[in-house]
Each structure stands twice: as C-alpha cells, then as structure tokens.
Design an enzyme around this catalytic site. Structure first.
Site, PDB file in Angstrom:
ATOM      1  N   TRP A 173    -100.239 -52.448 -20.827  1.00  0.00           N
ATOM      2  CA  TRP A 173    -100.802 -51.835 -19.639  1.00  0.00           C
ATOM      3  C   TRP A 173     -99.615 -51.338 -18.821  1.00  0.00           C
ATOM      4  O   TRP A 173     -99.607 -50.479 -18.279  1.00  0.00           O
ATOM      5  CB  TRP A 173    -101.616 -52.786 -18.518  1.00  0.00           C
ATOM      6  CG  TRP A 173    -102.703 -53.401 -19.146  1.00  0.00           C
ATOM      7  CD1 TRP A 173    -102.915 -54.697 -19.379  1.00  0.00           C
ATOM      8  CD2 TRP A 173    -103.774 -52.544 -19.172  1.00  0.00           C
ATOM      9  NE1 TRP A 173    -104.478 -54.691 -20.170  1.00  0.00           N
ATOM     10  CE2 TRP A 173    -105.023 -53.298 -19.879  1.00  0.00           C
ATOM     11  CE3 TRP A 173    -104.180 -51.100 -19.271  1.00  0.00           C
ATOM     12  CZ2 TRP A 173    -106.149 -52.870 -20.258  1.00  0.00           C
ATOM     13  CZ3 TRP A 173    -105.322 -50.619 -19.517  1.00  0.00           C
ATOM     14  CH2 TRP A 173    -106.494 -51.383 -19.823  1.00  0.00           C
ATOM     15  N   ASP A 212     -98.470 -54.262 -10.768  1.00  0.00           N
ATOM     16  CA  ASP A 212     -99.658 -54.339 -11.247  1.00  0.00           C
ATOM     17  C   ASP A 212    -100.332 -55.928 -11.268  1.00  0.00           C
ATOM     18  O   ASP A 212     -99.770 -56.702 -12.146  1.00  0.00           O
ATOM     19  CB  ASP A 212     -99.898 -53.718 -12.305  1.00  0.00           C
ATOM     20  CG  ASP A 212    -101.470 -53.818 -13.125  1.00  0.00           C
ATOM     21  OD1 ASP A 212    -102.144 -54.434 -12.566  1.00  0.00           O
ATOM     22  OD2 ASP A 212    -101.582 -52.989 -14.247  1.00  0.00           O
ATOM     23  N   LYS A 256    -110.907 -59.060 -13.203  1.00  0.00           N
ATOM     24  CA  LYS A 256    -110.507 -60.167 -13.749  1.00  0.00           C
ATOM     25  C   LYS A 256    -110.797 -61.308 -12.873  1.00  0.00           C
ATOM     26  O   LYS A 256    -111.242 -62.421 -13.044  1.00  0.00           O
ATOM     27  CB  LYS A 256    -108.965 -59.991 -14.022  1.00  0.00           C
ATOM     28  CG  LYS A 256    -108.728 -59.346 -15.387  1.00  0.00           C
ATOM     29  CD  LYS A 256    -108.694 -57.865 -15.259  1.00  0.00           C
ATOM     30  CE  LYS A 256    -108.702 -57.017 -16.559  1.00  0.00           C
ATOM     31  NZ  LYS A 256    -107.795 -56.094 -16.617  1.00  0.00           N
TER      32      LYS A 256
END
Ligand SMILES: *Cc1c(COP(=O)(O)O)cnc(C)c1O
Length: 359
Positions: free
Chosen positions: A101, A171, A195
């Site tokens: 990511w 992030d 999540k």
C-alpha cells in the site's frame, strides 16, 4: 445460521450488535418511515446522522478544532492521488515504503512530481519498519507519507516516525480506532473504512486546516479537499448509508467497549495471546520482527507450503475463514480487527494446537 470467524484483512467482521441495530432500523429509521438508504442526504434527520458520526469520531480520537473531518468515497486508494494533488505544492514529497500500500501511494505521487522513497524495508520483504529520523527526510519536502499499519505484512509504527518540521501524512486504513493516536503530530490522516470502522468505499480524511486550499491547478473538483471541507462532505451525495454504519461502529467503541484506551487494551490482549502462541509453537511462526508487530494483522507460516495449504483448508472447514496470506506473500495471516471477539482468537488458537498435534 452460524456466523463464521472472519480473519480477512478487509472487509472484515463488524460487531454483531451493530449489524442487529442496522437490521432493526432497516425499514424505519427512528420513526422516519424510511430506511437511511432512502432518505435525502439534505434532510434534517440525515443531518443528525452525519453530524453525529463526525462528533463521535472527534470525541474518540480527540481531533482538535483546527482539523477538518471528511467522509469521502473511492476508498483509501483514491487518497493516494488526493494527497499529492492537494499537498505536493512545490513538487517534492518523501515516502516511506513499508509494503504494497505504501508503494502504491508512492507510485501514485510519482505521477505528479518528485516523489522519493526516503526509506524502504523491501530488502527484508517488509518484515520491519525502517527507522524514520529527520536526517533521511528532505527538509524542503512538502510532506512525508507513511503507511501506519501495513495490512499485508503485519508491521506497525510502534514509535512515531520523526520527520522534523515536515508535515506527516499517514494512511491508517488498517489501524484507525484500534489505539489512541496524537492527531496533532499529523498534518493529515486518512483511512478506508472497511477494516475497522465501516463498509468498503467510505474513506475518512482528517486534515489540518492550513493544509487545505492549495490543490494544484487541474485537480478534479471531487479530489479537492477544500470542496469537501467547505461543503461538510455534502458537495455531492455522500455515501450516506456507509456513514450511518460508521456512526454505529464508533458508538459501539465508545459505549460498549468504553473508548479507545479500552479498545487498545482489548486489541493488545487478543493479539498478545496469538503472538504468545506463535512464539511457543513448534509448527507455526510469525514473520515480523518483534518490535514492529501489528496488533491488527498477524502473518505466520509453517515453512512448508503444502502444510500451509492444508491448514488454511482445515481451518476454513472449521469456521475460521480467510486465513490465507496475501497472494504476494503466501503463508497465513490472521487479521484481528476491533470487532473480532476474544472467543474467536481463543478458538483459533485451540484449533491450531490441535492441528499441530495431528500433523
Ligand atoms: C485496504 C488498504 C488500502 C486500500 O483500501 P481501498 O479502500 O481498497 O482503496 C490502502 N491502504 C491500506 C493500509 C489498506 O489496508
């Protein structure tokens, strides 16, 4: 109907009480005679939902008044572009590459200017967090971007990266609301919801006000934080139902769990139990260096690919689903997000002990 223990990295389990509440309000929200999905996002009653959601979020994370909270769409991946479009004002930004990511965010920024990988843990398959100190950061960089919890590799910044005076952007998709963070240390934080705090598609952005309003020329209207900040996330139709679910989940953390410190304690307890077992097992072992372990995502292996496969299959049959590691890593990964019950982890460990005995 038996519910499974879902160890997926995302979308992941939600608290059962939240699902039940949403179900009970599905046809008639608070006497409105309609579902939240049907109502005007500009109605008074919807206003109480989006404002309520923002209020709980601010309360839980102690978000200071000089930060805007935005509920946006396009998942965390859209933030990979919004960050450079809005913040790469002189054209230079530094990225810490700690996994897939983080790398995607870095590659996206490289489309818009001089993005530099200031540090990376690719040399050890992202099993650790590189030390971040001001001397590795360009002092004239517009910002430093980190991925605070690396979902695929199971690492987490257990000490705050030190970037000196350069704005820090994080992030936090896979760790938001799992622990307290000092928001004032960050210029911006963003997190995809699927999540820990809601359905996929919704992304929360928490941005310090002085960072807003400098988007580069040609930035699409929908990718400009200023537009969303000025319109209270209502420039267009927001992901109204997802925001409603997010509110219910945040209220669950506040009212049923007892806040972020309690949430964090519970997460430490659940992951601690799992790491203790991995550290004592003769068959399974964790892949991450101890000091950088994540509370949320725990990758592990047996060292034998065939045995890994056999384990994943047997676990699935026993009601422990999505334990297969990311396709780029192999092995297994147990994602133990906020809503995974203690009992789910205990039962998985018992299952692993049995598997170890019989194989
Ligand atoms: C899941 C995840 C993403 C991607 O989220 P999407 O909503 O699918 O775009 C980005 N960063 C991290 C850390 C993630 O865990």
């Amino acid at each position: 109907m038996a519910r499974v223990y879902n160890f997926s990295a995302g979308p992941s389990m939600m608290p059962e009480s939240v699902l039940n509440k949403a179900a009970s309000e599905m046809l008639d929200y608070a006497g409105s005679g309609q579902s939240v999905m049907e109502m005007s996002h500009r109605s008074k009653i919807y206003g109480t939902i989006i404002e309520g959601c923002e209020a709980v979020l601010r309360e839980l994370l102690a978000v200071p008044d000089n930060y805007k909270v935005m509920f946006l769409q396009g998942g965390a991946s859209t933030q990979f572009a919004m960050v450079p479009l809005n913040f790469m004002n002189t054209g230079k930004a530094d990225y810490i590459v700690t996994g897939q990511w983080a790398k995607k965010a870095y590659q996206e920024a490289a489309k818009y200017g001089d993005a530099k990988a200031a540090a990376s843990s690719a040399d050890q398959t992202f099993t650790y967090i590189p030390k971040v100190t001001p001397d590795i950061i360009r002092p004239d960089a517009d910002y430093v971007h980190v991925c605070y919890n690396n979902t695929i590799y199971g690492t987490h910044y257990n000490t705050l990266p030190d970037v000196g005076n350069v704005p820090l952007i994080a992030d936090m998709s896979s760790c938001i609301m799992s622990e307290k963070v000092d928001v004032t240390k960050f210029a911006a934080i963003y997190a995809g919801a699927q999540k820990n705090i809601g359905p996929a598609g919704l992304v929360v952005a928490i941005v310090r006000e002085d960072m807003i309003g400098n988007a580069r020329e040609g930035t699409p209207t929908m990718l400009d934080y200023k537009i969303h900040a000025e319109n209270g996330s209502m420039y267009n139709t927001p992901p109204a139902y997802s925001i409603y679910i997010c509110k219910l989940i945040l209220e669950w953390i506040r009212d049923e769990i007892g806040g972020l410190d309690k949430m964090n304690e519970l997460n430490k307890y659940k992951s601690g139990m799992f790491y203790d077992y991995l550290d004592s097992s003769k068959m399974f072992r964790g892949t991450v260096v101890k000091e950088d372990r994540s509370l949320m995502n725990i990758p592990f292996v047996t060292g034998d690919e065939e045995l890994d496969k056999k384990f994943v299959k047997a676990a699935e049959a026993a009601g422990f689903v999505n334990l297969k590691g990311h396709r780029t890593v192999g092995g297994m990964r147990a994602s133990i997000y906020n809503a995974m019950p203690v009992e789910g982890v205990e039962k998985l460990i018992d299952f692993m002990k049995d598997f170890e005995k019989n194989n």
